[in-house]
Design a protein around this motif. Sequence first.
Motif, PDB file in Angstrom:
ATOM      1  N   GLY A 117     -54.331 -19.142  -3.953  1.00 23.50           N
ATOM      2  CA  GLY A 117     -52.889 -19.300  -3.919  1.00 23.50           C
ATOM      3  C   GLY A 117     -52.203 -18.547  -5.038  1.00 23.50           C
ATOM      4  O   GLY A 117     -51.173 -17.886  -4.823  1.00 23.50           O
ATOM      5  N   ARG A 118     -52.762 -18.650  -6.224  1.00 19.03           N
ATOM      6  CA  ARG A 118     -52.179 -17.930  -7.371  1.00 19.03           C
ATOM      7  C   ARG A 118     -52.279 -16.422  -7.175  1.00 19.03           C
ATOM      8  O   ARG A 118     -51.347 -15.682  -7.487  1.00 19.03           O
ATOM      9  CB  ARG A 118     -52.910 -18.345  -8.653  1.00 19.03           C
ATOM     10  N   GLN A 164     -49.602 -15.269  -4.864  1.00 19.28           N
ATOM     11  CA  GLN A 164     -48.290 -15.244  -5.521  1.00 19.28           C
ATOM     12  C   GLN A 164     -48.123 -13.997  -6.370  1.00 19.28           C
ATOM     13  O   GLN A 164     -47.080 -13.327  -6.325  1.00 19.28           O
ATOM     14  CB  GLN A 164     -48.118 -16.490  -6.386  1.00 19.28           C
ATOM     15  N   THR A 213     -57.083 -30.201  -3.076  1.00 21.15           N
ATOM     16  CA  THR A 213     -57.061 -28.769  -3.370  1.00 21.15           C
ATOM     17  C   THR A 213     -58.266 -28.381  -4.203  1.00 21.15           C
ATOM     18  O   THR A 213     -58.552 -28.990  -5.244  1.00 21.15           O
ATOM     19  CB  THR A 213     -55.780 -28.412  -4.139  1.00 21.15           C
TER      20      THR A 213
END
Length: 436
Positions: A10-11, A14, A2
């Motif tokens: 990704g954060r 979210q 990653t």
Amino acid sequence: MTTTKGVFAGRAAQVSAATPASRHRVVDFLRAAAITVVVLGHWTIVAVDPTGIQPHGVLDNAPWSHSLTWVFQVMPVFFLVGGYANGLSWRSARRKGVGYGAWLRARLRRLGIPLIPLLLVWLAVCWTLLAAGVTPDRVKVASQMALIPTWFLAAYLLIIAVAPVCLLLWERFGWASIAVGVVLAGVVDVISIGTGSELAGYPNYLIVWASFHQFGYAWLDGRLATSGRKLLLAAVGAVGLLLLVGLGPYPVSMISAASDEISNSNPTRVTMAFLGMLQAGLVLLAERPLTRWLQRPRVWFVTVMFNARIMTWFLWHLTAMVGLASALVAFGGIGLRLEPLSLAWWLARPLWWLVLLVITYGLVLIFGRFESPRQDDRPAPAAWRPVAAATCVCAGLAVLASSGMVGAAGLNPVWPLLPVAGLAVFGVLQPFRLTR
């Protein structure tokens, strides 16, 4: 494996997915954008050379820059956003049966707790410098410069305290509640300017900003939803501002300049209300494209992260500049040999901003946690208690913003300690539980 980029994406996804659909993302973005303009504006308007700090060096030495303050004086945008947010918050409190005392205490905790370390640090700095033999005049200038952001906080807290009453006026009288306020602000200016009394103009800190704050309610209620109304608002602001500056006694600069006989911002004049109308009309014209743009997870994530520490950035950005400038002057003016306003000086501004950005970020890492107060589960206070606390904060900050912590007689600890004492004595602070 990653990557950092993947983690960030990704954060961001979210955070974007967790944001309620009802949240107006443009409100958060305008708050962050306005802070960015203020920070860069302050870092630019101040000229520093080997002799020291020139607080309004650019405005004082470059009259052509005065018109640019119509763009960089963005305090009205804060009050526009504040009106939207405060109206939403108070209506939510009314629906839930939360009283004025609890509501105001919560607002004070959000804005007042991050202020405490700034005041205590500068109190210690001033005492140390004076004890080391630095002249009171130099310490006074340094503290005045670093604490300039507190004038806005004092004015904003004042408006928060009266926001519920102002919302009632808006709900009952609509646009008339704004028009009457603007006219009243003009009357105050006539008296203040006509008599040459700045003190007589001080009521406009309340009248002008409370009146303009109403436009945030109008935005919240959809009364500024059409492009036609936004254009009309901008036009009214532009025409009013041009008439007041062109035919009246008001200067072009919306930020205090030494060459101006009167100031548009200290005390606040009616010109600031018309500047706000111009700015509000223009920024709201961009509302729809901004709404679409802010649906992008990465853009929204950056906006959210910046807003999480926005008070710390605002309160400490001039401390970073004063600290850096003082250090460079103390070492013989290293890095300050460029003539202010020269081409080389302007070309060096991005590097100046970058260095200050790094320093301020360090301060945010240290003091940002004060923006995350613990949840307050205490019983609701009597309304007079948070009102008294707000009064102490506003009174102390008003004096600090104009005169700093040091006078002819030396250090004056009363004014920096008054806000801290007010927050503690009147129950805004939770004993021994300031932050997470």
